[in-house]
Design a protein around this motif. Structure first.
Motif, PDB file in Angstrom:
ATOM      1  N   GLU A 139      12.871  10.479  -2.139  1.00 50.94           N
ATOM      2  CA  GLU A 139      12.740  10.596  -0.680  1.00 50.94           C
ATOM      3  C   GLU A 139      13.240   9.352   0.052  1.00 50.94           C
ATOM      4  O   GLU A 139      13.811   9.457   1.135  1.00 50.94           O
ATOM      5  N   LYS A 140      13.040   8.182  -0.526  1.00 52.59           N
ATOM      6  CA  LYS A 140      13.378   6.917   0.145  1.00 52.59           C
ATOM      7  C   LYS A 140      14.783   6.407  -0.147  1.00 52.59           C
ATOM      8  O   LYS A 140      15.290   5.557   0.573  1.00 52.59           O
ATOM      9  N   ASP A 141      15.407   6.907  -1.197  1.00 51.83           N
ATOM     10  CA  ASP A 141      16.693   6.362  -1.639  1.00 51.83           C
ATOM     11  C   ASP A 141      17.820   6.749  -0.684  1.00 51.83           C
ATOM     12  O   ASP A 141      18.180   7.916  -0.565  1.00 51.83           O
TER      13      ASP A 141
ATOM     14  N   GLY B 288       4.465   7.707 -12.440  1.00 50.65           N
ATOM     15  CA  GLY B 288       4.877   9.013 -12.934  1.00 50.65           C
ATOM     16  C   GLY B 288       5.751   9.798 -11.973  1.00 50.65           C
ATOM     17  O   GLY B 288       6.614   9.251 -11.285  1.00 50.65           O
ATOM     18  N   LYS B 289       5.502  11.087 -11.928  1.00 48.49           N
ATOM     19  CA  LYS B 289       6.309  11.982 -11.101  1.00 48.49           C
ATOM     20  C   LYS B 289       6.194  11.649  -9.619  1.00 48.49           C
ATOM     21  O   LYS B 289       7.152  11.833  -8.866  1.00 48.49           O
ATOM     22  N   ALA B 290       5.029  11.143  -9.196  1.00 50.44           N
ATOM     23  CA  ALA B 290       4.858  10.761  -7.792  1.00 50.44           C
ATOM     24  C   ALA B 290       5.810   9.631  -7.417  1.00 50.44           C
ATOM     25  O   ALA B 290       6.379   9.616  -6.324  1.00 50.44           O
ATOM     26  N   LEU B 291       6.008   8.692  -8.341  1.00 54.06           N
ATOM     27  CA  LEU B 291       6.944   7.597  -8.101  1.00 54.06           C
ATOM     28  C   LEU B 291       8.368   8.130  -7.988  1.00 54.06           C
ATOM     29  O   LEU B 291       9.111   7.761  -7.072  1.00 54.06           O
TER      30      LEU B 291
ATOM     31  N   LYS C 151       0.808  -1.219   0.000  1.00 54.29           N
ATOM     32  CA  LYS C 151       0.000   0.000   0.000  1.00 54.29           C
ATOM     33  C   LYS C 151       0.843   1.272   0.000  1.00 54.29           C
ATOM     34  O   LYS C 151       0.355   2.337  -0.322  1.00 54.29           O
ATOM     35  N   GLU C 152       2.128   1.136   0.319  1.00 54.85           N
ATOM     36  CA  GLU C 152       3.012   2.306   0.313  1.00 54.85           C
ATOM     37  C   GLU C 152       3.510   2.662  -1.088  1.00 54.85           C
ATOM     38  O   GLU C 152       3.728   3.826  -1.400  1.00 54.85           O
ATOM     39  N   CYS C 153       3.689   1.657  -1.951  1.00 53.30           N
ATOM     40  CA  CYS C 153       4.333   1.946  -3.235  1.00 53.30           C
ATOM     41  C   CYS C 153       3.621   1.409  -4.473  1.00 53.30           C
ATOM     42  O   CYS C 153       3.932   1.839  -5.579  1.00 53.30           O
TER      43      CYS C 153
ATOM     44  N   GLU D  22      14.137  12.290  -9.453  1.00 52.99           N
ATOM     45  CA  GLU D  22      13.240  13.243 -10.112  1.00 52.99           C
ATOM     46  C   GLU D  22      13.885  13.865 -11.347  1.00 52.99           C
ATOM     47  O   GLU D  22      13.206  14.224 -12.300  1.00 52.99           O
ATOM     48  N   GLU D  23      15.193  13.970 -11.325  1.00 50.45           N
ATOM     49  CA  GLU D  23      15.923  14.542 -12.459  1.00 50.45           C
ATOM     50  C   GLU D  23      16.330  13.462 -13.465  1.00 50.45           C
ATOM     51  O   GLU D  23      16.081  13.584 -14.664  1.00 50.45           O
TER      52      GLU D  23
END
Length: 103
Positions: free
Chosen positions: A59-61, A50-53, A43-45, A68-69
């Motif tokens: 954030e998690k890495d 898209g951009k949300a992923l 349910k978390e991932c 994002e880039e």
């Protein structure tokens, strides 16, 4: 699962060429989702796209890869024309970043 995932990612990396960059990006995107589902609650991932992923990955890495880039090919190349070409070195960098999620 980790051994098999690393084998698949290494296969993609070894066989990467500019001619198969679109296909490699499609496979890489699929493998990444499978890896995330092994490492995090569904349910978390599972619903991230898209951009949300890419934001979530950033954030998690723990390695602080700039998803994002630099992760945009994972969003764009699967929908590109069949003969689309993407720089091999940039896709290789993405494969290496995905490998770090396995460990």
């Amino acid at each position: 699962w980790q051994y098999r995932a690393l084998q698949k990612l290494s296969f993609l990396e070894r066989n990467l060429s500019e001619k198969n960059s679109r296909e490699t990006a499609v496979d890489l995107s699929e493998y990444l989702k499978r890896i995330l589902l092994k490492r995090f609650p569904r349910k978390e991932c599972a619903g991230l796209t898209g951009k949300a992923l890419l934001k979530w990955l950033t954030e998690k890495d723990e390695a602080k890869f700039a998803w994002e880039e630099k992760g945009k090919p994972l969003l764009n190349l699967p929908y590109a024309a069949p003969n689309a070409i993407f720089p091999k070195d940039e896709l290789k960098e993405l494969i290496q970043a995905v490998k770090k999620w396995v460990k």
